[in-house]
Design a protein around this motif. Structure first.
Motif, PDB file in Angstrom:
ATOM      1  N   ASP A   1       0.829  -1.205   0.000  1.00 34.26           N
ATOM      2  CA  ASP A   1       0.000   0.000   0.000  1.00 34.26           C
ATOM      3  C   ASP A   1       0.864   1.256   0.000  1.00 34.26           C
ATOM      4  N   ARG A   2       1.933   1.253   0.785  1.00 33.21           N
ATOM      5  CA  ARG A   2       2.841   2.397   0.835  1.00 33.21           C
ATOM      6  C   ARG A   2       3.586   2.541  -0.490  1.00 33.21           C
ATOM      7  N   GLU A   3       4.012   1.434  -1.064  1.00 31.85           N
ATOM      8  CA  GLU A   3       4.720   1.472  -2.347  1.00 31.85           C
ATOM      9  C   GLU A   3       3.850   2.100  -3.431  1.00 31.85           C
TER      10      GLU A   3
ATOM     11  N   HIS B   1      14.662  -2.496  -6.470  1.00 30.22           N
ATOM     12  CA  HIS B   1      14.189  -3.682  -5.754  1.00 30.22           C
ATOM     13  C   HIS B   1      13.892  -3.460  -4.278  1.00 30.22           C
ATOM     14  N   TRP B   2      14.495  -2.447  -3.666  1.00 32.73           N
ATOM     15  CA  TRP B   2      14.402  -2.258  -2.220  1.00 32.73           C
ATOM     16  C   TRP B   2      14.088  -0.811  -1.863  1.00 32.73           C
TER      17      TRP B   2
ATOM     18  N   ARG C   1      10.377  -3.946  -2.905  1.00 34.33           N
ATOM     19  CA  ARG C   1       9.412  -3.059  -3.558  1.00 34.33           C
ATOM     20  C   ARG C   1       8.302  -3.823  -4.279  1.00 34.33           C
ATOM     21  N   ARG C   2       8.400  -5.135  -4.300  1.00 35.18           N
ATOM     22  CA  ARG C   2       7.303  -5.956  -4.836  1.00 35.18           C
ATOM     23  C   ARG C   2       6.812  -6.849  -3.702  1.00 35.18           C
ATOM     24  N   HIS C   3       5.637  -7.394  -3.885  1.00 34.10           N
ATOM     25  CA  HIS C   3       5.076  -8.267  -2.862  1.00 34.10           C
ATOM     26  C   HIS C   3       5.775  -9.622  -2.902  1.00 34.10           C
TER      27      HIS C   3
END
Length: 155
Positions: A10-12, A29-30, A49-51
């Motif tokens: 959600d924050r991303e 990635h981070w 940065r990905r689920h």
């Protein structure tokens, strides 16, 4: 997971609107975040940065970046705070969160009763006992500057 089920995702999704404390540093990635609810300035969280739920599910690029970020953050925290040691932990048990790593500076004068895994006694604090959003933002900006300066010196 559906929207609203994973806090980091959600924050991303709001990346361009995040305050400094939620984007201390980042790459493809981070993302580095200053922890909320912490009684310790500099308690960072390294978030993919990905689920992704499990360490074993990281891509080769994410895994390589993980080690680099941990080293960069440990060095930056030591330089910024004068801490002799940095703890890194990943438990993956918190509901509503995907994989993430706590990167925790261990102050010289930390109460021995809070050393090692007991340092987690400094997280989940009441608002009155936690590092304020203003302090986290100011620290994030200083550390982000240090990370930019340090970026080319990792050897």
């Amino acid at each position: 997971m559906s929207p609203g089920d994973c806090y980091p995702c959600d924050r991303e999704a709001e990346f361009d609107r995040l305050p400094p404390r939620e984007v201390v540093g980042h790459d493809d990635h981070w993302r580095v975040v200053h922890a909320t609810g912490s009684g310790l300035l500099g308690w960072l969280v390294l978030v993919p940065r990905r689920h992704v739920m499990e360490l074993a599910d990281l891509t080769a690029e994410e895994a390589a970046g993980l080690g680099t970020w941990q080293l960069r953050l440990a060095r930056a925290l030591a330089a910024e705070l004068g801490t002799p040691r940095t703890y890194v932990a990943e438990f993956g048990e918190a509901p509503g969160f995907h994989l993430h790593f706590h990167v925790v500076p261990r102050p010289v004068d930390l109460d021995p009763a809070l050393r090692g895994p007991k340092v987690f006694g400094l997280i989940g604090r009441d608002e009155a006992d936690e590092v304020s959003a203003h302090e986290r933002d100011a620290f994030a900006l200083r550390l982000a500057d240090r990370l930019r300066t340090q970026a080319n010196s990792l050897q």
